[in-house]
Enzyme design. Structure first.
Site, short mmCIF file in Angstrom:
data_model
loop_
_atom_site.label_atom_id
_atom_site.label_comp_id
_atom_site.label_asym_id
_atom_site.label_seq_id
_atom_site.Cartn_x
_atom_site.Cartn_y
_atom_site.Cartn_z
CG LEU A 1 -13.54 28.11 -17.22
CD1 LEU A 1 -13.14 28.51 -18.63
CD2 LEU A 1 -12.94 29.09 -16.21
CG ASP A 2 -18.70 31.09 -13.35
OD1 ASP A 2 -18.64 31.72 -14.43
OD2 ASP A 2 -18.31 31.57 -12.29
CG LEU A 3 -24.15 30.87 -17.60
CD1 LEU A 3 -24.42 29.77 -18.62
CD2 LEU A 3 -25.46 31.32 -16.96
#
Length: 333
Positions: free
Chosen positions: A131-133
């Site tokens: 999951l990205d930032l």
């Protein structure tokens, strides 16, 4: 002569087939060293290969520099001069990733990672996908590199479901290209299942389901049709649901459920030993049997197997269909 010329011009693989396999060498016993290290929870296969190339792994007293080696349980393997333990049974945890953390073991920019925030009593784990930032929600963790690889493959068929808030007023006509499958900068995205849940002022809430999980797939697809994602929360990954797991909490899935979902056989039970003396009573110390949970992928929405909780308040019944309210990062008091 024509046959010999064909063999000479063929590729090595085709040459072996034309020669009836006469040039094949016997397949070494055991498994590749990187696979063994991955199953033992040391690192992913790719990371294990880098560790080998760096000279951190030895087999039977000899430092190796190539992953092209098969090993068996009889071989003595050391990583950083420490023996590699026997692989544990595959384990899976549910983790509610908050925003502001990167999903990587070590970040080049020095940002905090999800692994920095895990409870201290957690064993070494790897993430299933990322999951990205600025994304949040359900992230699966496992101690087994083989499980990680299997669950990340689109061929597994597990759907990843997201609650997505976008800026704009989407219509069915706008969403049609993404539902059919869209190509962005030469990269083809598979069709997405999208439902428009509600319009809330300048924003709209969508439920989006995908099967691939390419880098920033949903954000890029929405941008391509003129919508800007300002909140993205994963609520399920295959049969596993986020439910009411709070941000930062971790919960382990029961071993029985893990075996069922991965198609594994139950470990053989050790033979019962005869007792020579009176049996002590343990009445009152055994928990009641838990109701059967989990099952095959594609069960009813809201069902999610639960288990041991890390950093939380234990197992609870969770409703995966709940809609996030308020601003990202806010909690219900």
């Amino acid at each position: 002569m024509p046959a010999l010329q064909a063999i000479a011009k063929a590729s090595p693989f085709a040459r072996r087939r034309l020669c009836g396999g006469m040039t094949d060498k016997p397949t070494p016993a055991g498994d590749r060293i990187a696979k063994v290290l991955s199953r033992a929870g040391i690192a992913s296969r790719r990371e294990a290969e880098r560790m080998i190339e760096a000279g951190r792994v030895s087999v039977n007293g000899t430092v190796i520099d190539s992953p092209a080696l098969n090993v068996t349980p009889k071989d003595k393997i050391l990583v950083d001069d420490k023996p590699v333990a026997e692989p544990e049974p595959p384990r899976i945890w549910l983790y509610h990733k908050p925003t502001g953390l990167v999903t990587t073991a070590k970040d080049e920019k020095g940002r905090e990672t999800v692994f920095d925030k895990l409870p201290e009593d957690m064993p070494r784990v790897m993430s299933v996908g990322r999951l990205d930032l600025n994304s949040e929600g359900l992230l699966l963790l496992t101690n087994d590199g083989g499980v990680k690889r299997k669950l990340e493959l689109p061929s597994t068929g597990w759907t990843r479901k997201y609650r997505v808030r976008v800026k704009g007023k989407p219509t069915d006509d706008m969403l049609a290209p993404v539902r059919k499958g869209i190509t962005i900068d030469g990269e083809r995205f598979q069709p997405m299942s999208i439902s428009l849940d509600r319009q809330q002022g300048a924003n709209a809430w969508l439920t989006i389901s995908i099967r691939e999980g390419k880098n920033r797939e949903i954000r890029r697809a929405m941008e391509a049709i003129g919508l800007s994602v300002n909140r993205l929360l994963r609520v399920s990954y295959g049969p596993f649901q986020l439910g009411e797991l709070k941000a930062g909490e971790v919960e382990e899935i029961r071993q029985r459920v893990v075996r069922e979902q991965l198609g594994m056989e139950a470990p053989a039970k050790a033979p019962a030993r005869k007792r020579s003396g009176p049996v002590k009573s343990n009445r009152g110390t055994m928990a009641k049997p838990s109701p059967k949970r989990g099952g095959k992928p594609g069960g009813k929405p809201g069902q999610r197997p639960t288990g041991k909780s890390f950093g939380g308040s234990g197992s609870r019944d969770r409703n995966a269909g709940g809609k996030p309210q308020g601003r990202p990062g806010s909690r219900k008091k």
